[in-house]
Design a protein around this motif. Structure first.
Motif, PDB file in Angstrom:
ATOM      1  N   GLY A   1      40.503 -24.988 -11.529  1.00 28.95           N
ATOM      2  CA  GLY A   1      41.014 -26.067 -12.367  1.00 28.95           C
ATOM      3  C   GLY A   1      42.002 -26.942 -11.617  1.00 28.95           C
ATOM      4  N   LYS A   2      42.927 -26.313 -10.884  1.00 21.94           N
ATOM      5  CA  LYS A   2      43.924 -27.077 -10.119  1.00 21.94           C
ATOM      6  C   LYS A   2      43.269 -27.868  -8.993  1.00 21.94           C
ATOM      7  CE  LYS A   2      47.622 -23.797 -11.168  1.00 21.94           C
ATOM      8  NZ  LYS A   2      48.465 -22.700 -10.629  1.00 21.94           N
ATOM      9  N   LEU A   3      42.211 -27.300  -8.409  1.00 24.07           N
ATOM     10  CA  LEU A   3      41.518 -27.968  -7.311  1.00 24.07           C
ATOM     11  C   LEU A   3      40.810 -29.235  -7.785  1.00 24.07           C
ATOM     12  CD1 LEU A   3      40.727 -27.492  -4.247  1.00 24.07           C
ATOM     13  CD2 LEU A   3      38.608 -26.471  -5.142  1.00 24.07           C
ATOM     14  N   LEU A   4      40.299 -29.198  -9.032  1.00 24.22           N
ATOM     15  CA  LEU A   4      39.440 -30.276  -9.519  1.00 24.22           C
ATOM     16  C   LEU A   4      40.098 -31.206 -10.533  1.00 24.22           C
ATOM     17  CD1 LEU A   4      36.172 -28.181 -10.118  1.00 24.22           C
ATOM     18  CD2 LEU A   4      36.716 -29.596  -8.122  1.00 24.22           C
ATOM     19  N   GLU A   5      41.318 -30.915 -10.968  1.00 23.43           N
ATOM     20  CA  GLU A   5      41.872 -31.620 -12.123  1.00 23.43           C
ATOM     21  C   GLU A   5      42.076 -33.118 -11.886  1.00 23.43           C
ATOM     22  OE1 GLU A   5      45.596 -29.984 -13.344  1.00 23.43           O
ATOM     23  OE2 GLU A   5      46.398 -29.853 -11.317  1.00 23.43           O
ATOM     24  N   GLU A   6      42.160 -33.564 -10.657  1.00 24.04           N
ATOM     25  CA  GLU A   6      42.338 -34.996 -10.401  1.00 24.04           C
ATOM     26  C   GLU A   6      41.016 -35.716 -10.179  1.00 24.04           C
ATOM     27  OE1 GLU A   6      45.113 -35.606  -7.258  1.00 24.04           O
ATOM     28  OE2 GLU A   6      46.757 -34.570  -8.287  1.00 24.04           O
ATOM     29  N   LEU A   7      39.920 -34.985 -10.262  1.00 24.80           N
ATOM     30  CA  LEU A   7      38.589 -35.589 -10.122  1.00 24.80           C
ATOM     31  C   LEU A   7      37.905 -35.667 -11.484  1.00 24.80           C
ATOM     32  CD1 LEU A   7      37.278 -33.722  -6.942  1.00 24.80           C
ATOM     33  CD2 LEU A   7      37.729 -36.184  -7.097  1.00 24.80           C
ATOM     34  N   HIS A   8      36.952 -36.594 -11.608  1.00 28.99           N
ATOM     35  CA  HIS A   8      36.101 -36.661 -12.795  1.00 28.99           C
ATOM     36  C   HIS A   8      34.848 -35.856 -12.494  1.00 28.99           C
ATOM     37  CE1 HIS A   8      33.445 -39.250 -15.660  1.00 28.99           C
ATOM     38  NE2 HIS A   8      33.786 -38.096 -16.206  1.00 28.99           N
ATOM     39  N   VAL A   9      34.805 -34.621 -13.002  1.00 29.95           N
ATOM     40  CA  VAL A   9      33.716 -33.713 -12.655  1.00 29.95           C
ATOM     41  C   VAL A   9      33.136 -33.055 -13.896  1.00 29.95           C
ATOM     42  CG1 VAL A   9      34.725 -33.187 -10.387  1.00 29.95           C
ATOM     43  CG2 VAL A   9      35.255 -31.714 -12.352  1.00 29.95           C
ATOM     44  N   VAL A  10      31.947 -32.519 -13.731  1.00 32.72           N
ATOM     45  CA  VAL A  10      31.362 -31.585 -14.691  1.00 32.72           C
ATOM     46  C   VAL A  10      31.078 -30.308 -13.915  1.00 32.72           C
ATOM     47  CG1 VAL A  10      29.449 -31.077 -16.240  1.00 32.72           C
ATOM     48  CG2 VAL A  10      30.299 -33.419 -16.051  1.00 32.72           C
ATOM     49  N   VAL A  11      31.660 -29.204 -14.349  1.00 33.06           N
ATOM     50  CA  VAL A  11      31.456 -27.923 -13.681  1.00 33.06           C
ATOM     51  C   VAL A  11      30.317 -27.188 -14.377  1.00 33.06           C
ATOM     52  CG1 VAL A  11      32.467 -25.696 -13.071  1.00 33.06           C
ATOM     53  CG2 VAL A  11      33.865 -27.777 -12.975  1.00 33.06           C
ATOM     54  N   ASN A  12      29.296 -26.866 -13.609  1.00 33.23           N
ATOM     55  CA  ASN A  12      28.128 -26.170 -14.143  1.00 33.23           C
ATOM     56  C   ASN A  12      28.217 -24.708 -13.722  1.00 33.23           C
ATOM     57  OD1 ASN A  12      25.729 -25.926 -15.490  1.00 33.23           O
ATOM     58  ND2 ASN A  12      24.475 -26.857 -13.895  1.00 33.23           N
ATOM     59  N   LEU A  13      28.561 -23.814 -14.670  1.00 33.48           N
ATOM     60  CA  LEU A  13      28.665 -22.389 -14.394  1.00 33.48           C
ATOM     61  C   LEU A  13      27.272 -21.769 -14.445  1.00 33.48           C
ATOM     62  CD1 LEU A  13      31.820 -21.621 -16.567  1.00 33.48           C
ATOM     63  CD2 LEU A  13      31.728 -22.145 -14.116  1.00 33.48           C
ATOM     64  N   ILE A  14      26.885 -21.111 -13.351  1.00 33.44           N
ATOM     65  CA  ILE A  14      25.509 -20.650 -13.189  1.00 33.44           C
ATOM     66  C   ILE A  14      25.456 -19.129 -13.187  1.00 33.44           C
ATOM     67  CG2 ILE A  14      23.451 -20.784 -11.734  1.00 33.44           C
ATOM     68  CD1 ILE A  14      24.823 -23.227 -10.355  1.00 33.44           C
ATOM     69  N   PRO A  15      24.807 -18.515 -14.155  1.00 36.33           N
ATOM     70  CA  PRO A  15      24.626 -17.061 -14.102  1.00 36.33           C
ATOM     71  C   PRO A  15      23.853 -16.680 -12.841  1.00 36.33           C
ATOM     72  CG  PRO A  15      24.103 -17.908 -16.289  1.00 36.33           C
ATOM     73  CD  PRO A  15      24.257 -19.100 -15.388  1.00 36.33           C
ATOM     74  N   PHE A  16      24.318 -15.677 -12.138  1.00 33.75           N
ATOM     75  CA  PHE A  16      23.655 -15.227 -10.913  1.00 33.75           C
ATOM     76  C   PHE A  16      22.301 -14.634 -11.237  1.00 33.75           C
ATOM     77  CE2 PHE A  16      22.989 -11.436  -8.115  1.00 33.75           C
ATOM     78  CZ  PHE A  16      22.585 -12.133  -6.993  1.00 33.75           C
ATOM     79  N   ASN A  17      21.284 -15.055 -10.480  1.00 30.27           N
ATOM     80  CA  ASN A  17      19.946 -14.508 -10.636  1.00 30.27           C
ATOM     81  C   ASN A  17      19.656 -13.517  -9.520  1.00 30.27           C
ATOM     82  OD1 ASN A  17      18.893 -16.069 -12.913  1.00 30.27           O
ATOM     83  ND2 ASN A  17      19.193 -17.820 -11.557  1.00 30.27           N
TER      84      ASN A  17
END
Length: 372
Positions: free
Chosen positions: A284-300
């Motif tokens: 969160g701290k790494l990305l908070e100044e960017l406009h991003v969408v974080v896609n959480l991917i279940p490991f296959n």
């Protein structure tokens, strides 16, 4: 003699121009081939007479062939095995969605049924990510622009493709020139895909990311981050050693300043590796100044020898709630598709030794799909 694909646009234009033929005929040739993929290039109508012997001697309508297609049980995913002229094979995956079934910001989404094609850019991959089956192949070769576009041609015979994601086999930005040429072809006649419906995924090839705004404006960027600090990244993604996280983040800030486009962040959830609350706060701290969408991917799973486990549903949801609630970062949990045909994220791989002995590819698979 190896022939070039007629969709190798640069080579085709050069040959026509050297023969004194206008390159304006190129879209006409492509349109005919798309609608008649089994044609002889001598059948393309309305070309100058000098074009026909040139086309027949140096090009083929398609240099690849569709070896097999495999549908998932729910018929939402189709995995294509495509055999190349050099005898190697790649996989592409068609994913079908109905946007009306989901919601965006709590409201019904517009639209309807659509298909996304996940495309390969290389045979194998140099990145050797430990959670991805494609990395077990090693690197075989880059695809030409024509071989990349031909995946779209094969898929288009099965269903209308609206979106394209470069999340199949290979690191797209390690095959930069062919990637750019292929996307330029896809966004022109006769395909006319919107650049906003094309997504290029990368592990973070910094020098190539810096060139994207000029070479591929309006195309979406997805970054396979997978960890919030350099040590974990290097552990699970050996190639990250060449692309320090600090410099990668600087390039993403510059990219966003130049394009004003959101960036998609891919984050595979590995139990006990990168899925703890501490790492959610780091991310969160790494990305908070960017406009991003974080896609959480279940490991296959990528085989019985995998040293990784899938994060619990509880950990994934907690991770997401921290990103959303504390840092106001939009986050999604990927809908997994095609696991029963090894067509899900991280599973794509062609077992070439078995292919040679059995006459076809043994499919273990993986491919990512991004909701756009």
């Amino acid at each position: 003699m190896a022939f070039r694909s007629v969709f190798d646009g640069g080579a085709l234009r050069t040959e026509l121009e050297n023969a004194g033929i206008s390159p304006h005929f190129v879209p006409l040739i492509w349109k005919y081939v798309v609608h008649n993929p089994g044609c002889d290039l001598g059948d393309v109508p309305s070309l100058p007479s000098a074009a026909y012997p040139l086309l027949r001697s140096k090009f083929r309508p398609l240099t690849s062939s569709l070896s097999s297609s495999l549908d998932s049980k729910d018929n939402l995913t189709t995995k294509l095995l495509i055999r190349l002229q050099n005898g190697n094979s790649v996989e592409a995956v068609i994913m079908r969605y109905d946007t009306r079934l989901g919601k965006y910001d709590g409201k019904p989404r517009p639209g309807g049924p659509r298909s996304t094609l996940c495309i390969s850019s290389q045979v194998g991959c140099k990145m050797s990510c430990k959670f991805c089956a494609t990395g077990t192949m090693g690197f075989k070769n880059n695809l030409s622009a024509g071989e990349i576009v031909e995946q779209l041609v094969h898929a288009s015979r099965i269903t209308h493709i609206r979106n394209v994601v470069f999340m199949g086999m290979g690191e797209p930005l390690n095959n930069y020139a062919a990637l750019v040429e292929a996307i330029q072809i896809m966004t022109g006649l006769p395909f006319q895909l919107s650049p906003k419906r094309i997504t290029v995924s990368t592990v973070g090839i910094i020098h190539a990311i810096n060139k994207l705004p000029d070479d591929l404006p309006n195309v979406n960027l997805a970054v396979s981050l997978h960890a919030p600090d350099q040590d974990i990244r290097c552990h699970i993604m050996p190639a990250a050693k060449a692309f320090p996280l600090g410099k990668l983040m600087d390039s993403l800030h510059s990219y966003q300043k130049n394009t004003q486009q959101k960036i998609f962040i891919e984050y595979i959830m590995l139990d006990g590796v990168n899925d703890q609350e501490q790492q959610a706060h780091q991310l969160g701290k790494l990305l908070e100044e960017l406009h991003v969408v974080v896609n959480l991917i279940p490991f296959n799973p990528v085989g019985s020898s995998s040293c990784f486990r899938t994060s619990s549903e509880q950990n994934v949801k907690k991770f997401q709630s921290i990103l959303r609630g504390v840092y106001n970062i939009r986050s999604t949990i990927r809908q997994e598709m095609g696991q029963d045909i090894s067509g899900a994220c991280g599973q794509l791989v062609v077992n070439l030794s078995k292919e040679r002995s059995a006459g076809r590819a043994s499919l273990l698979t993986d491919i990512e799909d991004l909701h756009i």
